[in-house]
Design an enzyme around this catalytic site. Structure first.
Site, PDB file in Angstrom:
ATOM      1  N   ALA A  65       0.927  -1.449  -0.008  1.00  0.00           N
ATOM      2  CA  ALA A  65       0.173  -0.120   0.129  1.00  0.00           C
ATOM      3  C   ALA A  65       0.907   1.165  -0.156  1.00  0.00           C
ATOM      4  CB  ALA A  65      -0.866   0.003   1.153  1.00  0.00           C
ATOM      5  N   GLY A 105       0.735  -5.258   0.625  1.00  0.00           N
ATOM      6  CA  GLY A 105      -0.553  -5.405  -0.166  1.00  0.00           C
ATOM      7  C   GLY A 105      -0.151  -6.076  -1.701  1.00  0.00           C
ATOM      8  N   GLU A 108      -0.188  -9.519  -1.345  1.00  0.00           N
ATOM      9  CA  GLU A 108      -1.682 -10.038  -0.992  1.00  0.00           C
ATOM     10  C   GLU A 108      -2.167  -9.921  -2.320  1.00  0.00           C
ATOM     11  OE1 GLU A 108      -3.002  -8.212   3.273  1.00  0.00           O
ATOM     12  OE2 GLU A 108      -2.253  -6.764   1.854  1.00  0.00           O
ATOM     13  N   GLU A 128       3.936  -5.323   7.427  1.00  0.00           N
ATOM     14  CA  GLU A 128       3.235  -4.291   7.826  1.00  0.00           C
ATOM     15  C   GLU A 128       3.607  -4.190   9.414  1.00  0.00           C
ATOM     16  OE1 GLU A 128       0.813  -5.740   4.303  1.00  0.00           O
ATOM     17  OE2 GLU A 128       2.312  -6.427   5.898  1.00  0.00           O
TER      18      GLU A 128
HETATM   19  N1  T1G Z   1       4.800   3.581  -0.040  1.00  0.00           N
HETATM   20  C1  T1G Z   1       4.924   4.832  -0.096  1.00  0.00           C
HETATM   21  N2  T1G Z   1       6.538   5.102  -0.709  1.00  0.00           N
HETATM   22  C2  T1G Z   1       7.198   4.007  -0.529  1.00  0.00           C
HETATM   23  C3  T1G Z   1       6.772   2.556  -0.205  1.00  0.00           C
HETATM   24  C4  T1G Z   1       5.383   2.392   0.090  1.00  0.00           C
HETATM   25  N3  T1G Z   1       5.026   1.222   0.295  1.00  0.00           N
HETATM   26  N4  T1G Z   1       7.772   1.831  -0.321  1.00  0.00           N
HETATM   27  C5  T1G Z   1       8.891   2.602  -0.790  1.00  0.00           C
HETATM   28  N5  T1G Z   1       8.427   3.843  -0.920  1.00  0.00           N
HETATM   29  C6  T1G Z   1       9.378   5.257  -1.433  1.00  0.00           C
HETATM   30  C7  T1G Z   1      10.333   5.502  -0.275  1.00  0.00           C
HETATM   31  O1  T1G Z   1       9.699   6.354   0.652  1.00  0.00           O
HETATM   32  C8  T1G Z   1      11.433   6.078  -1.309  1.00  0.00           C
HETATM   33  O2  T1G Z   1      10.927   7.360  -1.616  1.00  0.00           O
HETATM   34  C9  T1G Z   1      11.310   4.988  -2.444  1.00  0.00           C
HETATM   35  O3  T1G Z   1      10.073   4.654  -2.473  1.00  0.00           O
HETATM   36  C10 T1G Z   1      12.467   3.985  -2.576  1.00  0.00           C
HETATM   37  O4  T1G Z   1      12.383   3.257  -1.113  1.00  0.00           O
HETATM   38  C11 T1G Z   1      -2.822  -3.257   2.542  1.00  0.00           C
HETATM   39  C12 T1G Z   1      -1.619  -1.991   4.503  1.00  0.00           C
HETATM   40  C13 T1G Z   1      10.301  -1.896  -1.094  1.00  0.00           C
HETATM   41  C14 T1G Z   1      12.064  -2.736   0.139  1.00  0.00           C
HETATM   42  O5  T1G Z   1       6.065  -1.815   4.065  1.00  0.00           O
HETATM   43  O6  T1G Z   1      10.585  -1.703   2.614  1.00  0.00           O
HETATM   44  O7  T1G Z   1       0.826  -2.855   2.127  1.00  0.00           O
HETATM   45  O8  T1G Z   1      12.651   8.717  -0.639  1.00  0.00           O
HETATM   46  O9  T1G Z   1      14.444   4.015  -0.436  1.00  0.00           O
HETATM   47  O10 T1G Z   1      15.886   0.746  -0.215  1.00  0.00           O
HETATM   48  O11 T1G Z   1      -1.693  -4.759   3.466  1.00  0.00           O
HETATM   49  O12 T1G Z   1      10.912   0.783   0.163  1.00  0.00           O
HETATM   50  O13 T1G Z   1      12.964   8.002  -2.933  1.00  0.00           O
HETATM   51  O14 T1G Z   1      11.238   9.415  -2.166  1.00  0.00           O
HETATM   52  O15 T1G Z   1      13.164   2.263   0.578  1.00  0.00           O
HETATM   53  O16 T1G Z   1      15.561  -0.308  -2.546  1.00  0.00           O
HETATM   54  C15 T1G Z   1       3.750  -2.594   3.120  1.00  0.00           C
HETATM   55  C16 T1G Z   1       8.148  -0.467   2.519  1.00  0.00           C
HETATM   56  C17 T1G Z   1       3.154  -1.238   3.146  1.00  0.00           C
HETATM   57  C18 T1G Z   1       7.392  -1.805   2.258  1.00  0.00           C
HETATM   58  C19 T1G Z   1      12.701  -0.923  -1.457  1.00  0.00           C
HETATM   59  N6  T1G Z   1       4.918  -2.406   2.266  1.00  0.00           N
HETATM   60  N7  T1G Z   1       9.064  -0.213   1.477  1.00  0.00           N
HETATM   61  O17 T1G Z   1      13.707  -0.736  -0.653  1.00  0.00           O
HETATM   62  O18 T1G Z   1      14.115   1.676  -1.665  1.00  0.00           O
HETATM   63  S1  T1G Z   1       1.547  -1.310   4.043  1.00  0.00           S
HETATM   64  C20 T1G Z   1       6.072  -1.997   2.931  1.00  0.00           C
HETATM   65  C21 T1G Z   1      10.307  -1.017   1.498  1.00  0.00           C
HETATM   66  C22 T1G Z   1       0.233  -2.579   3.245  1.00  0.00           C
HETATM   67  C23 T1G Z   1      -1.590  -3.921   3.084  1.00  0.00           C
HETATM   68  C24 T1G Z   1      -0.788  -2.988   4.113  1.00  0.00           C
HETATM   69  C25 T1G Z   1      11.456  -0.485   0.622  1.00  0.00           C
HETATM   70  C26 T1G Z   1      11.762  -1.447  -0.509  1.00  0.00           C
HETATM   71  P1  T1G Z   1      12.018   8.511  -1.794  1.00  0.00           P
HETATM   72  P2  T1G Z   1      13.734   3.116  -0.555  1.00  0.00           P
HETATM   73  P3  T1G Z   1      14.884   0.533  -1.279  1.00  0.00           P
END
Ligand code: T1G
Length: 708
Positions: A65, A105, A108, A128
């Site tokens: 998400a 997500g 999922e 999450e």
């Molecule tokens: N949402 C918004 N921005 C995101 C994002 C996300 N999920 N993931 C990464 N970014 C942005 C980050 O801020 C950065 O931005 C750029 O992407 C590169 O990220 C319904 C509710 C995927 C392993 O928790 O763990 O799904 O600083 O520097 O080191 O059940 O990003 O360049 O402007 O981290 O290569 C669950 C979170 C969400 C994954 C890549 N997902 N992301 O790592 O790059 S909750 C997560 C990460 C959800 C559902 C629920 C990592 C990455 P900027 P980065 P990276």
């Protein structure tokens, strides 16, 4: 970006391909799900199309998400209209083709598809819990049905990213392609293979849930196993309840239960703090005043000068990330001791099972002991890790300046000393910076990158050192050149205040309990004993030498005079049994504290836990504001990243400044101002803090007046 731009659709004869294209990580931003569903409807309506592929453009599948949308998302549609339900109900089979990350997500959505294939480098997970919530699109209901409740529990409660091959082993993926395979082409072939055949919905896979009926104690066992690290937190426990629901309720009832548990977390302080930390860790990589076009130099070889505890840990950091490193020492004996310590540390990891023997050998082989500066002359970077005294460090830089190849990066691991002064003898303008690792250097993620003045540290040297930190798995954060830089300088008032509290009426175990209850893994006095009281005494002597008004700490100095250096001497603030690191209250120290506080004319009094907590943390909040005021840090959230990754500040509280914002900048200022009246100059409020309080601007949004 419009739906059409976020998600594309192609047809390859009888296969429809839905491509999510929302850089940088294909997050499920508003419009993405609608785009997927719209194209899926097209595919299902097209008589030519017999199967569908869901794939991500760019470097990843869907990383979950859009975290930026939390707290402002529209109300959830009814169950039958949700994306994960509609995808699964597709009349034609869908294969999810995964590269990069399928997280939250994203996984999922993939589990709503009927098949999942991936390239070997892909990672999948439901992280999450790491942002204080739980999977909210039936991940807690489908993963147990795909991988079994036990595996699902471990993955969801830990939030870890699981490599593709391991995920295939758990039954999450149906196929892992060969190295270098063309994912989209292979996915289309796979889709053609499954077309026209019966296909299963994961929501109907109930067989694997039997595992929970055979082993009903697994949920309580998980609760017990996380009790220490998850104290004060709710998300990990709600994750367990959601997986439990998957094993006891029909699928859609489980989905509703999952949502109830999700809703309890989404806007709670825990989730807000962890979201803040997530973005703060990404923001700290950005250098706001960087001239355009400045690129990091390539760093492929390294040298470390000094094979002590820190030098050894830093060498391991390079070797762990594939960079060959030479370790230089002044004598064979010191070199052998240093290399032996490195080998021992690696062997301990192998014995603990956190490192495979062959990988250990590969890493150790990347470390080369040398005795002559000439042997390191061709390294791309040299890091000085000698004794923390300027007169010891400067000759090293003199030597490096004469020996190292042009363009080599010259770094110092100093934790406090003026980087301009250290680097001056090298006569290598621009090539010098501070690279302050935290102990143990091969474990702690924080790297404080110290920017000297422009003649010392060029923009290119700054971005190169920042990139080098990321290359060896560190969180690089910029600090200006001031005594103690940002991390130790912001921490120093805390270290003083904890001892002054002893003069006023507290005891070490009382203060340590307050900080452990607050969420720290260890109390500050026990940490002091671990780090060595003689080390912190040396730091106090240096500060007193630099500033005669520095507030001395007689009780702490007395312990060092008595030879109580901490764990290494079996006694410090606490006493320790031989071979045991458990701190035991020592009545001798209690008496010493009460006697010396009386001799200092102090009237000892009772303290509430809250006052202890605020005296410690507000002192550092005030100093952090002074650091920003002086332009020694780029942003307040950088200071929070340092406290999270350098000082073990509880992550689910966001960080020092974010936590203080929870109390309110005005209350923080008013308290500090009143302590200034009560306790004097050491509590003089920062001017920036006063301004923030007057304007009601949160601390985390504090902007420095200038940049490092
Ligand atoms: N949402 C918004 N921005 C995101 C994002 C996300 N999920 N993931 C990464 N970014 C942005 C980050 O801020 C950065 O931005 C750029 O992407 C590169 O990220 C319904 C509710 C995927 C392993 O928790 O763990 O799904 O600083 O520097 O080191 O059940 O990003 O360049 O402007 O981290 O290569 C669950 C979170 C969400 C994954 C890549 N997902 N992301 O790592 O790059 S909750 C997560 C990460 C959800 C559902 C629920 C990592 C990455 P900027 P980065 P990276």
């Amino acid at each position: 970006m419009s739906e059409a731009q976020l998600v594309r659709y192609e047809t390859h004869n009888d296969v429809g391909v839905i491509i999510v294209d929302n850089p940088p990580v294909n997050a499920l931003s508003p419009g993405v799900d609608d785009g997927i569903l719209a194209h899926l409807a097209t595919a299902n309506a097209d008589p030519v199309i017999t199967s569908v592929v869901l794939i991500g453009a760019g470097r990843s599948f869907i990383a979950g998400a859009d975290i930026r949308q939390f707290g402002k998302r529209p109300p959830r549609p009814p169950a039958e209209q949700r994306a994960h339900v509609l995808i699964e109900q597709s009349k034609k089979p869908i294969v999810a083709a995964i590269h990069g990350f399928a997280l939250g997500g994203g996984l999922e959505r993939a589990m709503s598809c009927h098949y999942r294939i991936a390239v070997p480098s892909a990672k999948v997970g439901l992280p999450e819990v790491l942002i204080g919530i739980l999977p909210g699109s039936a991940g807690t209901q489908r993963l147990p049905r795909l991988a079994g409740p036990k595996c699902a529990l471990e993955m969801i409660v830990s939030g870890r990213h699981v490599p593709a091959v391991e995920a295939k082993g758990y039954g999450i993926l149906d196929e892992v392609l060969a190295e270098g395979a063309d994912l989209k082409a292979e996915a289309i072939v796979y889709a053609r293979k499954i077309a026209g055949k019966a296909f299963r919905k994961v929501s109907e896979n109930n067989e694997k849930l039997q595992e929970a009926r055979d082993e009903p104690g697994m949920f309580d066992a998980m609760r017990k196993s996380i009790a220490r690290r998850a104290r004060n937190q709710k998300a990990p426990y709600n994750c367990i309840l959601a997986v439990e629901a998957a094993c006891n309720l029909p699928f859609m009832q489980g989905v509703e239960r999952e949502h109830e548990l999700f809703a309890e977390l989404e806007n709670a302080d825990e989730a807000k703090s962890l979201r803040y930390a997530f973005f703060a860790e990404r923001e700290c990589a950005k250098i706001p005043d960087l001239p355009a076009g400045v690129k990091p130099r390539d760093i492929n070889t390294a040298a470390v000068i000094g094979a002590g505890t820190m030098g050894g840990g830093i060498a391991m950091s390079f070797a762990d990330y594939g960079i060959p490193v030479k370790v230089l020492e002044v004598s064979q004996e010191a070199l052998d001791r240093g290399i032996a310590r490195i080998k021992h540390n690696y062997q301990v990891s192998v014995q603990r099972g956190s490192l495979a023997q062959d990988e250990m050998e590969r890493r150790f082989a990347r470390i080369t002991p040398v005795l002559n500066y000439e042997d390191i002359a061709d390294a791309d970077v040299a890091i000085e890790v000698v004794f923390e005294e300027l007169p010891v460090k400067q000759p090293v830089f003199d030597k490096l300046g004469k020996i190292m190849k042009p363009g080599a990066l010259l770094l110092s691991n100093t934790s406090a000393i003026d980087i301009d002064a250290i680097g001056e003898p090298a006569h290598r303008p621009g090539d010098i910076a501070g690279a302050h690792f935290f102990s143990p250097a091969n474990v702690m993620k924080l790297l404080e990158v110290v920017k000297g003045d422009n003649t010392t540290t060029s923009a290119e040297t700054l971005v190169t050192t920042m990139a080098l930190g990321r290359k060896i798995g560190k969180l690089s954060v910029v600090a200006g050149n001031t005594d103690g830089f940002v991390a130790n300088r912001s921490r120093a008032p805390f270290n003083s205040e904890m001892v002054i509290l002893l003069e006023d009426g507290c005891l070490p175990a009382q203060v340590d309990k307050v900080m452990i209850d607050f969420g720290y893994p260890m109390g500050p006095f026990a940490v002091g004993d671990l780090a060595g009281l003689d080390i912190s005494a040396a730091g106090r002597r240096r500060r007193l030498a630099a500033n005669p008004n520095y507030r001395t700490l007689p009780i702490a100095d007395k312990l060092v005079e008595m030879g109580r250096f901490g764990q290494k001497t079996g006694a410090g603030w606490y006493r320790y049994e031989k071979g045991d690191r458990t701190p035991h209250v020592d009545p001798e120290v209690t008496t010493l504290i009460e006697t010396m506080s009386a001799e200092m004319g102090k009237t000892r009094r009772e303290f509430t836990d809250d006052e202890i907590l605020r005296r410690l943390l507000f002192s550092s909040v005030n100093e952090a504001c002074k650091i920003l005021e002086e332009g020694k840090a780029y942003r307040a959230s950088d200071i929070d990243v340092m406290w999270l990754h350098g000082f073990g500040f509880p992550r689910y509280r966001g960080g020092l400044m974010f936590w203080a914002d929870g109390i309110g900048v005005r209350d923080v200022y008013n308290q500090i101002a009143s302590w200034h009246q009560q306790y004097g100059e050491r509590w003089a409020p920062s001017a920036l803090l006063r301004e923030l309080a007057e304007s009601g601007t949160p601390l985390r949004e504090a902007k420095p007046k200038s940049y490092p």
